[in-house]
Design a protein around this motif. Structure first.
Motif: not given
Lengths: 117, 115
Positions: A33, A35, A45, A48, A56, A101-103, A106, A108, B33, B95-96, B101-103
């Motif tokens: 990612y 940012y 963001f 990604y 994305d 996924g979003p779980y 990340q 940095f 999340y 995130s979701s 998926n991004k924060l």
């Protein structure tokens, strides 16, 4: 093990110039990612990657911004015709996979501080 | 659209005081999340905790504790017996899958712990 690394740590450029910012993710992390963090703000963001492809890119502010990850590891964020408003800290993060996924947490890097004069 | 609000811009406390950092979030997803990150003066974001939307159990880790309440869309962070080393900017993030998926980060709360 090594964390996410970013180079350069600082970059000063003149308005209108082209810059490249590099991110080296944690080994084995397939998701990457980018940012951007302006002074006094939270990171925002940009783009990604899952593997080599941009999954994305909805956060890229305009077509002056572009990023690549040709071999699914190192990524380069490229900014053309820089403007003073591009000045910010550019953060890179990686996570182990997008399967969760979003779980996934990340991790940095330290960021690249870009200053456009 | 997703949104995270951290209404407290800056908090100053004296060492050993308890302090709570507020976080309110908005999302249309049912699975999401929540995260807290710490950004010390060195600038590198450090992960502190992750919660999913199905687990409202509060969590304690040493001097840190988190209170997740779906009814008020809040995920607050408490530091007990604060120390000077806790001085940093703290970010709440969301995130979701629906969010790609991004924060999505809040604007952060600057915590200053003084002797």
């Amino acid at each position: 093990g090594a964390g996410v690394s970013q180079t350069p740590s600082n970059k000063v450029t003149e308005k209108g110039k082209y810059v490249e910012l590099r991110c080296d993710p944690i080994s084995g992390h397939t998701a990457l990612y980018w940012y951007r963090q302006s002074l006094g703000q939270g990171p925002e963001f940009l783009i990604y990657f899952q593997g080599t492809g941009a999954a994305d890119d909805s956060g890229l502010p305009n077509d002056r911004f572009f990023a690549v990850r040709p071999e699914g590891s190192v990524s380069t964020l490229k900014i053309q015709r820089t403007e003073r408003g591009d000045s910010a800290v550019y953060l890179c993060a990686s996570s182990i996979s997008s399967g969760g996924g979003p779980y996934n947490e990340q991790f940095f890097g330290p960021g690249t501080r870009l200053t456009v004069l | 659209a997703q949104k995270v609000t951290q209404a407290q811009t800056e908090i100053s406390v004296v060492e050993k005081e308890d302090v709570t950092l507020d976080c309110v979030y908005e999302t249309r997803d049912t699975t999401y999340y929540l995260f807290w990150y710490k950004q010390p003066p060195s600038g590198e974001l450090v992960f502190l905790i992750r919660r999913n939307s199905f687990d409202e159990q509060n969590e304690i880790s040493g001097r840190y504790s988190w209170n997740f309440q779906k009814s008020t869309s809040s995920f607050n962070f408490t530091i007990t017996a604060s120390q000077v080393v806790d001085s940093a900017v703290y970010f709440c993030a969301l995130s979701s899958a629906g969010g790609g998926n991004k924060l999505t980060f809040g604007t952060g709360t600057q915590l200053k712990v003084e002797l």
